[in-house]
Write a protein that holds these residues in place. Structure first.
Motif, PDB file in Angstrom:
ATOM      1  N   PRO A   6       0.820  -1.212   0.000  1.00  0.00           N
ATOM      2  CA  PRO A   6       0.000   0.000   0.000  1.00  0.00           C
ATOM      3  C   PRO A   6       0.859   1.269   0.000  1.00  0.00           C
ATOM      4  N   THR A   7       0.331   2.313  -0.581  1.00  0.00           N
ATOM      5  CA  THR A   7       0.964   3.626  -0.559  1.00  0.00           C
ATOM      6  C   THR A   7       0.267   4.448   0.517  1.00  0.00           C
ATOM      7  N   ILE A   8       1.045   4.945   1.470  1.00  0.00           N
ATOM      8  CA  ILE A   8       0.501   5.609   2.651  1.00  0.00           C
ATOM      9  C   ILE A   8       0.878   7.091   2.662  1.00  0.00           C
ATOM     10  N   ALA A   9      -0.114   7.948   2.869  1.00  0.00           N
ATOM     11  CA  ALA A   9       0.121   9.386   3.027  1.00  0.00           C
ATOM     12  C   ALA A   9       0.486   9.641   4.487  1.00  0.00           C
ATOM     13  N   THR A  26       4.959  10.429   1.215  1.00  0.00           N
ATOM     14  CA  THR A  26       4.186   9.273   0.768  1.00  0.00           C
ATOM     15  C   THR A  26       5.154   8.107   0.736  1.00  0.00           C
ATOM     16  N   ASN A  59      -5.627   7.223  10.319  1.00  0.00           N
ATOM     17  CA  ASN A  59      -6.977   7.718  10.046  1.00  0.00           C
ATOM     18  C   ASN A  59      -7.614   8.301  11.307  1.00  0.00           C
ATOM     19  N   ASP A  72      -4.053   0.814   1.383  1.00  0.00           N
ATOM     20  CA  ASP A  72      -4.090   1.947   0.463  1.00  0.00           C
ATOM     21  C   ASP A  72      -5.134   2.954   0.917  1.00  0.00           C
ATOM     22  N   GLY A  73      -4.771   4.223   0.884  1.00  0.00           N
ATOM     23  CA  GLY A  73      -5.692   5.286   1.266  1.00  0.00           C
ATOM     24  C   GLY A  73      -5.598   5.693   2.726  1.00  0.00           C
ATOM     25  N   ASP A  74      -4.876   4.901   3.558  1.00  0.00           N
ATOM     26  CA  ASP A  74      -4.705   5.294   4.956  1.00  0.00           C
ATOM     27  C   ASP A  74      -3.860   6.558   5.041  1.00  0.00           C
ATOM     28  N   ARG A  75      -4.139   7.344   6.086  1.00  0.00           N
ATOM     29  CA  ARG A  75      -3.317   8.519   6.382  1.00  0.00           C
ATOM     30  C   ARG A  75      -2.744   8.329   7.778  1.00  0.00           C
TER      31      ARG A  75
END
Length: 85
Positions: A6-9, A26, A59, A72-75
């Motif tokens: 996953p790509t994490i912000a 990122t 999140n 993916d999409g987690d911050r």
């Protein structure tokens, strides 16, 4: 078949941002532990020290367990110790 990482912000605050040299990044990571390793791999010793002592919100929920899985999409927010903590 291998699942893509996953790509994490990531948002870094206060001393973590100062030590890392940026307030956002990122990174590819499956767990918080991998995220910490990715953030500190090419950074300074100070960045590794501060990020290693930081708290993490995934999140907007505190996650003290570095084995916590990421998707993916987690911050992730990196919050360094405050007031000498």
């Amino acid at each position: 078949m291998t699942t893509p990482t996953p790509t994490i912000a990531v948002r870094l605050f206060a001393g973590a941002a100062a030590a890392f040299g940026a307030d956002a990044a990122t990174v590819p990571a499956r767990t918080l532990e991998e995220l910490v390793a990715a953030l500190t791999a090419d950074g300074s010793a100070e960045a590794a020290r501060v990020i290693g002592r930081s708290s993490f919100l995934v999140n907007a929920v505190a996650r003290p367990d570095l084995s916590h899985p990421l998707a993916d999409g987690d911050r992730v927010d990196v919050l360094p110790p405050f007031a000498g903590g």
